[in-house]
Scaffold this motif. Structure first.
Motif, short mmCIF file in Angstrom:
data_model
loop_
_atom_site.label_atom_id
_atom_site.label_comp_id
_atom_site.label_asym_id
_atom_site.label_seq_id
_atom_site.Cartn_x
_atom_site.Cartn_y
_atom_site.Cartn_z
N LYS A 63 -8.61 4.68 4.02
CA LYS A 63 -8.49 6.13 4.22
C LYS A 63 -7.81 6.46 5.54
N PHE A 64 -8.04 5.63 6.54
CA PHE A 64 -7.44 5.84 7.85
C PHE A 64 -6.93 4.51 8.38
N GLN A 65 -5.83 4.56 9.14
CA GLN A 65 -5.31 3.34 9.75
C GLN A 65 -4.48 3.71 10.96
N VAL A 66 -4.65 2.94 12.03
CA VAL A 66 -3.81 3.06 13.21
C VAL A 66 -3.08 1.74 13.38
N LEU A 67 -1.77 1.80 13.51
CA LEU A 67 -0.95 0.61 13.70
C LEU A 67 -0.16 0.72 14.99
N LYS A 68 0.17 -0.42 15.53
CA LYS A 68 1.11 -0.43 16.64
C LYS A 68 2.52 -0.59 16.07
N THR A 69 3.50 -0.07 16.77
CA THR A 69 4.90 -0.20 16.36
C THR A 69 5.21 -1.68 16.11
N GLY A 70 5.82 -1.94 14.95
CA GLY A 70 6.20 -3.31 14.60
C GLY A 70 5.20 -4.06 13.74
N GLN A 71 3.97 -3.55 13.67
CA GLN A 71 2.98 -4.19 12.81
C GLN A 71 3.26 -3.89 11.35
N SER A 72 2.69 -4.71 10.49
CA SER A 72 2.86 -4.50 9.05
C SER A 72 1.50 -4.20 8.41
N MET A 73 1.56 -3.54 7.27
CA MET A 73 0.34 -3.31 6.52
C MET A 73 0.68 -2.93 5.09
N THR A 74 -0.32 -3.08 4.21
CA THR A 74 -0.17 -2.71 2.81
C THR A 74 -1.21 -1.67 2.45
N LEU A 75 -0.75 -0.59 1.84
CA LEU A 75 -1.65 0.43 1.30
C LEU A 75 -1.88 0.11 -0.17
N GLN A 76 -3.15 0.14 -0.55
CA GLN A 76 -3.51 -0.22 -1.92
C GLN A 76 -3.81 1.03 -2.74
N CYS A 77 -3.48 0.96 -4.02
CA CYS A 77 -3.75 2.07 -4.93
C CYS A 77 -4.10 1.51 -6.30
N ALA A 78 -5.13 2.06 -6.90
CA ALA A 78 -5.52 1.66 -8.26
C ALA A 78 -5.92 2.89 -9.05
#
Lengths: 112, 111
Positions: A9-24
């Protein structure tokens, strides 16, 4: 029924980091979508999947990739996050390309 | 490029008043949806209209699709504080998989 479920629901990233948002989705819908919502810009389509096994670019695809893992799941990946990707991200699904779309509760992403 | 213009952008009214929100385009749509979105939540579907001239009612909300399927309106009768939220219209065209969203009407109903 849960409908469309997004994580996190919430996420804080630093510039250059990667992440995946999931949806079902549990409605057996054929089509799935990723939107971003920004103040004054409305909802803009990032990518969509018309059916299992297909994906296509929407209005603002740069900096994102997607995977339609199966009929239920559609993920959005940020390979190298940028501050311009700070937004609220919504996943949606629909039975066909012009029937109503149902939305998840959103992921609020901040890139610092 | 298909565009959907919503008006007004902001609306603040007293409880019990009536209001109309408009959604206009130069493009023809196969269907048009209306959503309401509350802070921190995703858009929730209110109605879908598909036939030109179609009118649908949902309690105190009346939705109309224009005869040419290019525009739509949402009329709320005797607004209540619970109607407060962001109202979005979205048009869809068969074969495109692209729902075009209006920028929204932010409604505040004061008790």
């Amino acid at each position: 029924n849960a409908g469309v479920t997004q994580t996190p629901k919430f996420q804080v990233l630093k510039t250059g980091q990667s992440m995946t948002l999931q949806c079902a989705q549990d409605m057996n819908h054929n089509s799935m979508y990723w939107y971003r919502q920004d103040p004054g810009m409305g909802l803009r389509l990032i990518y969509y999947s018309a059916s299992e096994g297909t994906t296509d670019k929407g209005e603002v695809p740069n900096g994102y990739n997607v995977s339609r893992l199966n009929k239920r799941e559609f993920s959005l990946r940020l390979e190298s996050a940028a501050p311009s990707q700070t937004s609220v991200y919504f996943c949606a699904s629909s039975d066909t390309d012009y029937t109503e779309a149902f939305f998840g509760q959103g992921t609020r992403l901040t890139v610092v | 490029t298909q565009l959907l213009e919503q008006s007004p952008q902001f609306l603040s009214i007293q409880e019990g008043e009536n209001l109309t929100v408009y959604c206009n385009s130069s493009s023809v749509f196969s269907s048009l949806q209306w959503y309401r979105q509350e802070p921190g939540e995703g858009p929730v579907l209110l109605v879908t209209v598909v036939t030109g001239g179609e009118v649908k009612k949902l309690k105190r909300l009346t939705f109309q699709f224009g005869d040419a399927r290019k525009d739509s309106s949402l009329h709320i009768t005797a607004a209540q504080p619970g109607d407060t939220g962001l109202y979005l219209c979205a048009g869809a065209t068969s074969g495109t998989y692209k729902y075009i969203f209006g920028t929204g009407t932010r409604l505040k109903v004061l008790a």
